[in-house]
Design an enzyme around this catalytic site. Structure first.
Site, PDB file in Angstrom:
ATOM      1  N   GLY A 144      11.170  -4.730  28.985  1.00 16.91           N
ATOM      2  CA  GLY A 144      11.560  -5.880  28.176  1.00 16.91           C
ATOM      3  C   GLY A 144      11.980  -5.462  26.767  1.00 16.91           C
ATOM      4  N   ASP A 145      11.262  -4.510  26.191  1.00 12.20           N
ATOM      5  CA  ASP A 145      11.588  -4.059  24.826  1.00 12.20           C
ATOM      6  C   ASP A 145      12.930  -3.329  24.811  1.00 12.20           C
ATOM      7  OD1 ASP A 145       9.086  -5.031  24.174  1.00 12.20           O
ATOM      8  OD2 ASP A 145       8.117  -3.078  24.387  1.00 12.20           O
TER       9      ASP A 145
HETATM   10  P1  ATP Z   1       7.780  -5.518  30.547  1.00 14.02           P
HETATM   11  O1  ATP Z   1       6.632  -6.379  30.080  1.00 14.02           O
HETATM   12  O2  ATP Z   1       7.518  -4.781  31.840  1.00 14.02           O
HETATM   13  O3  ATP Z   1       8.359  -4.655  29.503  1.00 14.02           O
HETATM   14  P2  ATP Z   1       9.066  -8.067  30.737  1.00 14.02           P
HETATM   15  O4  ATP Z   1       8.046  -8.769  31.567  1.00 14.02           O
HETATM   16  O5  ATP Z   1       9.143  -8.380  29.290  1.00 14.02           O
HETATM   17  O6  ATP Z   1       8.974  -6.512  30.942  1.00 14.02           O
HETATM   18  P3  ATP Z   1      11.118  -8.187  32.781  1.00 14.02           P
HETATM   19  O7  ATP Z   1      11.825  -9.453  33.109  1.00 14.02           O
HETATM   20  O8  ATP Z   1      10.124  -7.683  33.778  1.00 14.02           O
HETATM   21  O9  ATP Z   1      10.532  -8.347  31.317  1.00 14.02           O
HETATM   22  O10 ATP Z   1      12.195  -7.014  32.563  1.00 14.02           O
HETATM   23  C1  ATP Z   1      13.119  -7.022  31.496  1.00 14.02           C
HETATM   24  C2  ATP Z   1      14.471  -6.546  32.001  1.00 14.02           C
HETATM   25  O11 ATP Z   1      14.322  -5.212  32.494  1.00 14.02           O
HETATM   26  C3  ATP Z   1      15.047  -7.363  33.147  1.00 14.02           C
HETATM   27  O12 ATP Z   1      15.793  -8.469  32.681  1.00 14.02           O
HETATM   28  C4  ATP Z   1      15.907  -6.329  33.847  1.00 14.02           C
HETATM   29  O13 ATP Z   1      17.166  -6.232  33.197  1.00 14.02           O
HETATM   30  C5  ATP Z   1      15.138  -5.024  33.625  1.00 14.02           C
HETATM   31  N1  ATP Z   1      14.288  -4.712  34.786  1.00 14.02           N
HETATM   32  C6  ATP Z   1      12.965  -4.926  34.916  1.00 14.02           C
HETATM   33  N2  ATP Z   1      12.524  -4.518  36.124  1.00 14.02           N
HETATM   34  C7  ATP Z   1      13.602  -4.004  36.773  1.00 14.02           C
HETATM   35  C8  ATP Z   1      13.807  -3.420  38.055  1.00 14.02           C
HETATM   36  N3  ATP Z   1      12.811  -3.257  38.927  1.00 14.02           N
HETATM   37  N4  ATP Z   1      15.059  -3.013  38.365  1.00 14.02           N
HETATM   38  C9  ATP Z   1      16.097  -3.145  37.504  1.00 14.02           C
HETATM   39  N5  ATP Z   1      15.958  -3.700  36.279  1.00 14.02           N
HETATM   40  C10 ATP Z   1      14.732  -4.127  35.911  1.00 14.02           C
END
Ligand code: ATP
Length: 290
Positions: A238-239
């Site tokens: 996410g970051d």
């Molecule tokens: P985290 O807390 O794990 O840093 P988050 O919960 O804030 O992440 P997510 O929606 O899980 O946010 O992921 C952020 C972005 O990362 C997604 O919009 C996507 O672009 C990318 N991403 C995350 N997981 C994957 C994956 N398995 N494959 C490809 N892209 C991914």
């Protein structure tokens, strides 16, 4: 254009353990590593790796010199990061053989930032610069309000999620980034869908499914697919995404192009182990066959 980031800087102490200790148990770890972490630091690194000009606002303790050196090594300007006597923010992370973890965070200096120093630093920002903060430091609302009043574009990453923190900062925002669960929690807390938020742009990240960008004025929702990759570690996905998105916008990319680049960068990150140190460079993002 400068990207001003009021954000946490944490030392991640990662202990490898045979199993997560039970209450009352004492356990010898089999490995120890130390890394740079904290949502704020991760985001600054991502923005710098994406080629943005980044000024970090925040604080570290007496033990935080190595973290500032690491950030500066990535090209982040730390001239406005305060140095305190107490401990830096840090996370004690125990990880077992099955990659299950337990994490204790001490916010430390991240929650003791001097308001006057932040105010003075932000006064140097120029109209058209970009300001971002997350929910791991003090002064989120005060700094967002000042940045907004000075004509900066203001972005907020609603993590770790707290509906009251989002509610307080909402009137000052141009862009809100949150994941799918946070979006549901916010909609429930506010009693209205995220489409109805008083923020021009809302981006909801959807993990492996990519993200949605909502233009609240028209209600238009645009979806961006994420490339299919083998995810080995989603820490900092996410970051990385938010940092690349904001850097792209600061470089003059339109929202769809900035989102596409952020999506590629985050996909590369999840294929690597680690947090700040695993965030790809712009060259890697552009070259990658995704
Ligand atoms: P985290 O807390 O794990 O840093 P988050 O919960 O804030 O992440 P997510 O929606 O899980 O946010 O992921 C952020 C972005 O990362 C997604 O919009 C996507 O672009 C990318 N991403 C995350 N997981 C994957 C994956 N398995 N494959 C490809 N892209 C991914």
């Amino acid at each position: 254009m400068t990207l001003w980031n009021l954000g946490s800087i944490n030392a991640d102490h990662v202990y490898a353990v045979p199993h997560i200790p039970a209450p009352g148990e004492t356990l010898a770890a089999t490995g120890l590593s130390r890394g740079l972490g904290g949502k704020g630091a991760n985001m600054s690194v991502a923005m710098a790796r994406a080629g943005g000009r980044v000024a970090h606002l925040g604080a570290v303790g007496a033990d935080g010199g190595w973290m500032l050196e690491r950030l500066e090594g990535y090209g982040v300007d730390c001239a406005h990061v305060q140095r305190h006597d107490g401990p830096s923010g840090h996370a004690i992370i125990t990880v077992d053989a099955a990659a299950e973890n337990a994490i204790t965070i001490w916010p430390g200096a991240n929650r003791e930032i001097d308001p006057e120093a932040v105010k003075r630093a932000l006064e140097r920002a120029e109209r058209g610069d970009l300001f971002v903060t997350q929910n791991e430091t003090s002064l989120q609302v005060e700094a967002a309000a000042q940045a907004h009043a000075q004509g900066l574009t203001v972005a907020y990453a609603a993590a770790p999620f707290d509906a009251d923190a989002v509610r307080a900062v909402l009137p000052h925002l141009d862009l809100l980034v949150l994941n799918e669960i946070e979006a549901q929690q916010l909609a429930q807390a506010l009693g209205q869908p995220v489409e109805a938020l008083p923020v021009p742009n809302v981006v909801v990240t959807l993990g492996a499914k990519g993200c949605d960008w909502i233009e609240t004025a028209s209600g238009a929702r645009h979806h961006v697919d994420a490339p299919r990759v083998e995810a080995v570690d989603t820490t900092g996905a996410g970051d990385t995404f938010t940092g690349y998105l904001l850097a792209g916008l600061s470089q003059g990319l339109a929202m769809p192009e900035a989102l596409a680049r952020a999506t590629r960068a985050a996909a590369l990150k999840v294929g690597r182990h680690g947090a700040a140190d695993a965030i790809p460079t712009l060259e890697e993002v552009e070259r990658a066959a995704l």
